[in-house]
Design an enzyme around this catalytic site. Structure first.
Site, PDB file in Angstrom:
ATOM      1  N   SER A 157      43.327  22.516  20.638  1.00  0.00           N
ATOM      2  CA  SER A 157      42.510  21.502  19.979  1.00  0.00           C
ATOM      3  C   SER A 157      41.613  22.158  18.955  1.00  0.00           C
ATOM      4  O   SER A 157      41.214  23.324  19.112  1.00  0.00           O
ATOM      5  CB  SER A 157      41.649  20.812  21.039  1.00  0.00           C
ATOM      6  OG  SER A 157      40.564  20.135  20.429  1.00  0.00           O
ATOM      7  N   TYR A 170      35.531  21.749  27.456  1.00  0.00           N
ATOM      8  CA  TYR A 170      36.877  21.516  26.936  1.00  0.00           C
ATOM      9  C   TYR A 170      37.199  22.520  25.827  1.00  0.00           C
ATOM     10  O   TYR A 170      38.231  23.200  25.860  1.00  0.00           O
ATOM     11  CB  TYR A 170      36.943  20.084  26.409  1.00  0.00           C
ATOM     12  CG  TYR A 170      38.207  19.713  25.696  1.00  0.00           C
ATOM     13  CD1 TYR A 170      39.382  19.476  26.395  1.00  0.00           C
ATOM     14  CD2 TYR A 170      38.228  19.553  24.311  1.00  0.00           C
ATOM     15  CE1 TYR A 170      40.544  19.106  25.741  1.00  0.00           C
ATOM     16  CE2 TYR A 170      39.385  19.176  23.647  1.00  0.00           C
ATOM     17  CZ  TYR A 170      40.539  18.958  24.371  1.00  0.00           C
ATOM     18  OH  TYR A 170      41.681  18.596  23.717  1.00  0.00           O
TER      19      TYR A 170
END
Lengths: 271, 255
Positions: A157, A170
């Protein structure tokens, strides 16, 4: 670029996609299946154990693919559990003999102030986003090396590089996944097996739609002017990378990189 | 689900792992609240909390039994510790307990069944109110919703006698509590659901029974529709409503 799967280039390949119930995983499984791959779907949401926030079940995803003539195997598994993760390897090897393409897509993305989040949650995030991918890679790569053909695609990501503090857990796990990818390439690349990662940006998945509608994006500070891509176009870009020769390995690609390489259609946006 | 804004608020939902409680927890979360889900079922509760978190919500789980005072105290403390306060509470815990069952009436009921159901509804709701309000009184007030039932209004319902009596008791408990603490900023209301289509209820009914004869509107109530009423009663939209029990029963109580 962006062929809709007319050419069957993956006819004799077995692809395992985690997080395949919805979103990018489901679209990727479909894109690979349309090119002839036998697809193994791994997910947690089942008819018996539904996700009560987001729609979709593994059975529905599986039926959709089977309806399109794709050979499909669904393995319900919770990648928080090392046993479940091991079972994905065992069942895949027992039922399909091998895995040629591994797409580590499942992810856990809690948000909240760093100082208020229990440290054990960081472990859970790392377990799902970094440790389970490694466990699957270790389970599947021996057969890839034996056969001299394999593709490992880790779904990273943009948060690996920069993200709001609320998404730090995350983002840090995705940074670890990026490093895992490039280190694996250094250690084991060049024997017909490639290791790549794609740092996805905003993609209009069910989860994104939900977060957009409920104001979560706004609260997380991720509702920027950044374009939101169609999951199908993103899956096509993944497929392009998988179809590339194995010497394209060790890369960590952003959406901007993929657009430059001609594999992600910059016009395929939902917002 | 009607849009409400609970951004920056903290909500507590008991029995939040499934059914009406889960729908209420999801409603609060979607409206921006941080939600503490309390339930005796740790597995379902933790799984639901992770689904909420993965979607980007702020949610936490508390495993405990709200018929026990030490658990209730710890539950309220957990909401405050985890999310920094407590603004709203939905006391959903109830049901029939102690071996009590639907259609168990006056002559057939045993002391164990009677006590089980009275404790599961009345003691649980009273203890929850006690500790939620203790916190709220010192921290600027709040809004609380209890769960009664259509069974509280009917002479003879399909529920047990103890359940109907306990749910009627919730109506009075709601009025009394609202009267005592309204001036200090705590509102207390209740919702009286008609036949509600939770997974548990659906599994126990035949397809014909799933069109409740009593409802004027001929279908079961969706859990999200009970949650809608609870959210409104917790919102500023109902700022002058307190001590009330609102039936959400497809018109059954209007017959």
């Amino acid at each position: 670029m962006n062929q809709q799967g007319d050419g069957k280039h993956l006819d004799d390949k077995v692809a395992v996609v985690t997080g395949a119930t919805r979103g990018i995983g489901r679209a990727t499984a479909r894109a690979l299946g349309r090119r002839g791959a036998s697809v193994v779907l791994v997910g947690r949401s089942t008819a018996e154990n539904r996700n009560r926030v987001l729609p979709g079940t593994l059975e529905e995803a599986s039926a959709e693919l089977a309806g399109e003539g794709v050979e499909v195997l669904a393995i319900p598994a919770d990648l928080r559990s090392a046993e479940d993760t091991e079972r994905v390897v065992e069942v895949t090897l027992a039922e399909r003999g091998r895995c040629d393409i591994l797409v580590n897509n499942a992810a856990f993305m809690p948000s909240g102030p760093i100082l208020e989040m229990p440290p054990r949650r960081w472990l859970a995030v790392f377990r799902i986003n970094a440790v389970a991918p490694l466990q699957l890679i270790q389970g599947f790569t021996p057969r890839m090396f034996e056969r001299g053909w394999g593709r490992v695609l880790n779904v990273s990501s943009g948060a690996a590089v920069v993200c709001p503090p609320d998404l730090f857990m995350y983002g840090s796990s995705k940074a670890a996944l990026d490093r895992l990818t490039s280190e694996l390439h250094l250690e084991a690349g060049g024997r017909g097996v490639s290791f790549n990662a794609i740092r996805v940006g905003a993609v209009g998945t069910e989860q994104w739609q939900y977060a957009n509608q409920t104001g979560i994006l706004e609260r997380q500070g991720t509702d920027s002017a950044e374009p939101v891509y169609d999951p199908v176009a993103v899956a096509e870009a993944f497929t392009w990378l998988i179809l590339e020769p194995s010497d394209r390995s060790g890369g960590v690609y952003s959406f901007a990189d993929l657009i430059e390489l001609g594999s992600l259609d910059p016009g395929a946006r939902i917002a | 689900m009607v849009a409400h804004d609970f951004e920056g608020k903290v909500a507590l939902v008991t029995a939040g792992a499934s059914g009406i409680g889960a729908a209420t927890a999801l409603g609060f979360a979607s409206a921006g609240a941080a939600v503490l889900i309390a339930d005796i079922n740790e597995e379902d509760g933790s799984a639901f909390v992770e689904q909420l978190r993965n979607a980007g919500h702020r949610a936490a789980f508390f495993g405990g039994d709200v018929t026990l005072e030490e658990d209730v105290e710890a539950m309220v403390a957990a909401a405050v510790k985890t999310f920094g306060g407590l603004d709203c509470a939905a006391n959903i815990v109830g049901g029939m307990d102690g071996g009590d069952f639907p259609g168990n009436y006056v002559v057939e009921s045993t002391v164990e069944q009677w006590d089980g159901t009275i404790v599961a509804n009345l003691r649980a709701t009273w203890l929850s109110l006690k500790h939620e309000i203790t916190y709220m009184l010192d921290h600027g007030g709040g809004s609380i919703v209890n769960i009664s039932s259509l069974a509280a209004y009917l002479g003879r319902s399909d529920a047990s006698v103890a359940y109907a009596v306990a749910k009627a008791g919730i109506i009075q408990l709601t009025k009394t509590t609202a009267s005592l603490y309204g001036a200090q900023g705590v509102r207390v209301n209740a919702v009286a659901p008609g036949l509600t289509a939770t997974e548990g209820v659906k599994a126990s009914l035949t397809p014909e029974q799933q069109i409740p004869r009593g409802h004027v509107i001929p279908r079961m109530v969706e859990p999200s529709e009970i949650a809608d009423a609870i959210l409104w009663l917790c919102s500023d939209g109902s700022a002058m409503v307190t001590g009330q029990t609102m039936p959400v029963d497809g018109g059954w109580s209007a017959r």
